[in-house]
Scaffold this motif. Structure first.
Motif: not given
Ligand SMILES: Cc1ncc(COP(=O)(O)O)c(C=O)c1O
Length: 364
Positions: A285-286, A288-289, A292-293, A349, A352-353, A356-357, A360
């Motif tokens: 999951w991580f 894949q995200r 996208d960065l 999760r 990891n969010r 990512l935040k 991003k």
């Protein structure tokens, strides 16, 4: 370290001090520990040990019960197991044997502690440079085949490799035992890797006195502060190590905690399943995200950490993310990696969010 940079991640209190924060305000993805609380059984064992005599009495110097529990878990004889104050303490003694055997070949970029341990004994080292691109198929063949035997007598293997996360196949490692006087295989993260255990060299120790396998429980059980690891090697080798080391290298609380989790085999297998399911699910999951960065590329990893690579230096990004209370691993202290690399320890999760935040925000 000659670079003056910390050779390890997980420098939570120093970083918190530097940022003017409390350690609890930071998400530490610079170290690679399981993000769950330590197993309930372990926490109960610690409470019992504190309520009993573990704080007052000297710990068992022979670590008999813990050795037995670990040996039973792996189907080994207790004399072939030596618990230590984390895997790091055991590298010191492996390095003493390595220095006596000759030159050590150490893959780079790699875990800095092997060099620290070798330096204790004036051990000679040659660097084995890894290619900095790899595929997402596991396991992979050990990349240094043939020809090295002339330049080094000892081989240090990390399986899975840190910091790249590559999982080496047992089939490619096994023949190395014929070519080197000593092979030291650090399997600190192997129990966390989904289907990793089949690549372990543990079953070969009994028939190969020139093999040392080192395991850590600190990452797996989230007990880096308690400190616990173990070596599996020939009983003769481990008897020497036991004579060289401090009289009480494993404290009474670590003994009690380790014994209780390792003796409960079904509980331990349930824990392993939970941890490996987390690495499989969250890792994908991580990754894949991260793809996208903009401006960073995540590298494939079989383990609970991964490298990201930037087109230019990522140091400013790391600092800005740190100001958002997320710590990533500066990779400049890894030989062969420069400032365009960062390592990220996988979280749950929510964590990891949060990573990512922060990334991003700073990348957009
Ligand atoms: C590959 C590897 N081996 C061993 C260790 C040390 O483990 P321990 O905490 O048990 O000393 C680490 C710590 O980061 C590591 O990355």
């Amino acid at each position: 370290m000659s670079s003056g940079l910390p050779p390890h991640g997980g420098n939570l209190s120093q970083e918190a001090f530097r940022l003017g924060l409390r350690p609890a305000q930071l998400l530490d993805a610079s170290a690679s520990l399981v993000p769950f609380r330590p197993p309930a059984d372990l926490r109960r064992a610690l409470k019992r040990a504190i309520g009993g005599s573990a704080l007052r009495d000297y710990p068992d110097r022979e670590q008999r019960q813990l050795r037995q529990a670990i040996a039973r878990f792996h189907g080994l004889q207790p004399e072939a197991v030596l618990p230590g104050n984390g895997a790091a303490e055991l590298f010191t003694w492996a390095a003493r044997d390595a220095a006596a055997c000759g030159v050590s070949g150490v893959p780079d970029p790699g875990f800095a502690d092997y060099r620290r341990a070798l330096a204790c004994w004036g051990g000679a080292v040659i660097s084995l440079p890894l290619e900095l691109s790899w595929t997402r198929t596991w396991p992979q063949p050990w990349p240094f085949q043939g020809g090295l035997e002339q330049s080094c007598q000892v081989l240090w293997i990390t399986n899975p490799h840190n910091p790249t996360g590559q999982l080496w196949s047992r089939a490619s490692l096994e023949p190395l035992l014929q070519s080197y006087s000593l092979v030291i295989c650090d399997e600190a993260f192997l129990p966390l890797v989904p289907e990793g255990e089949v690549q372990s060299l543990l079953p070969l120790v009994e028939t190969h006195p020139n093999l040392v396998v080192i395991r850590s429980l600190t990452k797996l059980l989230a007990i880096a502060g308690l400190r616990l690891g173990y070596a599996v090697a020939s009983p003769e080798r481990l008897q020497h190590w036991q004579r060289w080391r401090d009289p009480w290298p494993v404290n009474g609380l670590a003994l009690a905690a380790g014994r209780s989790v390792m003796a409960d085999q079904s509980g331990m297998h349930r824990w392993l399943q939970r941890v490996q399911a987390w690495v499989a699910q969250e890792g994908n999951w991580f990754h894949q995200r991260l793809i996208d960065l903009p401006a960073v590329s995540p590298m494939p990893s079989s383990a609970n950490y991964l490298l990201i690579r930037g087109e230019d230096s990522l140091l400013e990004l790391r600092e800005r993310v740190a100001r958002q209370r997320v710590l990533l691993r500066d990779c400049r202290s890894f030989i062969g990696l420069g400032d365009s690399w960062l390592r990220i320890g996988l979280q749950d999760r929510r964590g990891n969010r949060r990573i990512l935040k922060a990334l991003k925000k700073e990348l957009s």
